[in-house]
Structure formats: structure tokens, C-alpha cells
Design a protein around this motif. Sequence first.
Motif, PDB file in Angstrom:
ATOM      1  N   LEU A  61       0.833  -1.208   0.000  1.00 22.02           N
ATOM      2  CA  LEU A  61       0.000   0.000   0.000  1.00 22.02           C
ATOM      3  C   LEU A  61       0.862   1.251   0.000  1.00 22.02           C
ATOM      4  O   LEU A  61       0.563   2.220  -0.696  1.00 22.02           O
ATOM      5  N   GLY A  62       1.947   1.227   0.759  1.00 20.24           N
ATOM      6  CA  GLY A  62       2.859   2.372   0.766  1.00 20.24           C
ATOM      7  C   GLY A  62       3.508   2.586  -0.584  1.00 20.24           C
ATOM      8  O   GLY A  62       3.618   3.732  -1.064  1.00 20.24           O
ATOM      9  N   SER A  65       0.916   3.976  -3.000  1.00 19.00           N
ATOM     10  CA  SER A  65       0.652   5.385  -2.701  1.00 19.00           C
ATOM     11  C   SER A  65       1.781   6.272  -3.224  1.00 19.00           C
ATOM     12  O   SER A  65       1.529   7.327  -3.816  1.00 19.00           O
ATOM     13  N   ALA A  66       3.021   5.838  -3.025  1.00 15.64           N
ATOM     14  CA  ALA A  66       4.157   6.612  -3.533  1.00 15.64           C
ATOM     15  C   ALA A  66       4.136   6.665  -5.052  1.00 15.64           C
ATOM     16  O   ALA A  66       4.407   7.707  -5.660  1.00 15.64           O
ATOM     17  N   VAL A  68       1.501   6.454  -7.089  1.00 18.19           N
ATOM     18  CA  VAL A  68       0.421   7.343  -7.536  1.00 18.19           C
ATOM     19  C   VAL A  68       0.817   8.798  -7.322  1.00 18.19           C
ATOM     20  O   VAL A  68       0.549   9.660  -8.170  1.00 18.19           O
ATOM     21  N   THR A  69       1.483   9.089  -6.218  1.00 11.85           N
ATOM     22  CA  THR A  69       1.922  10.456  -5.951  1.00 11.85           C
ATOM     23  C   THR A  69       2.917  10.929  -6.997  1.00 11.85           C
ATOM     24  O   THR A  69       2.809  12.050  -7.527  1.00 11.85           O
TER      25      THR A  69
END
Length: 81
Positions: A61-62, A65-66, A68-69
Motif C-alpha cells: 500500500l505504501g 501510494s508513492a 500514484v503520488t
Amino acid sequence: MALAVAVGAALLVLLVAAVVAGAEPAATAAAVLETGDLRSEGEGPGLVGNPLLILVAVVGLGLASAGVTVLLARLTRRSRT
């Protein structure tokens, strides 16, 4: 529009409160006497779930998220010209 959002939020809060109020956080005494502690699957007290799977899910998940950012930052950056 604002009234609809406020009513929807109020209904959501009431729904969540009803679910939380109906939850039973501990195993019943009869269930514990019959089958043991239902919250752990024979792995010992306090161990619930699969820790390795949870670790992989959190790291995944981390990373997602990174990713997508970074993707959004590259797609929305302004040109320097």
C-alpha cells in the motif's frame, strides 16, 4: 445541494454509530468455555491474523501510494517554457 450533503453525512454518522454500538468486542464466556478464545486461531494469546500478510499489504500500500503520488506530480507539473 449543501442540505443534501448535510443530511447524507448525518445519516452516515447515525449508521456508523449504530454498527459500533451493536458490536461485541469480547468473546462471550460460553464461547470461550466451549471452544477456547475465538480471537486467536491457536497461535497464542494476542496473535490475531497473519502478521506476514499484513506486513506485505502495508508495504504494498505504501509503494502504491508513492507511485500514484509520483505519477500525479509528473502529470500535473507545469512546463518551464
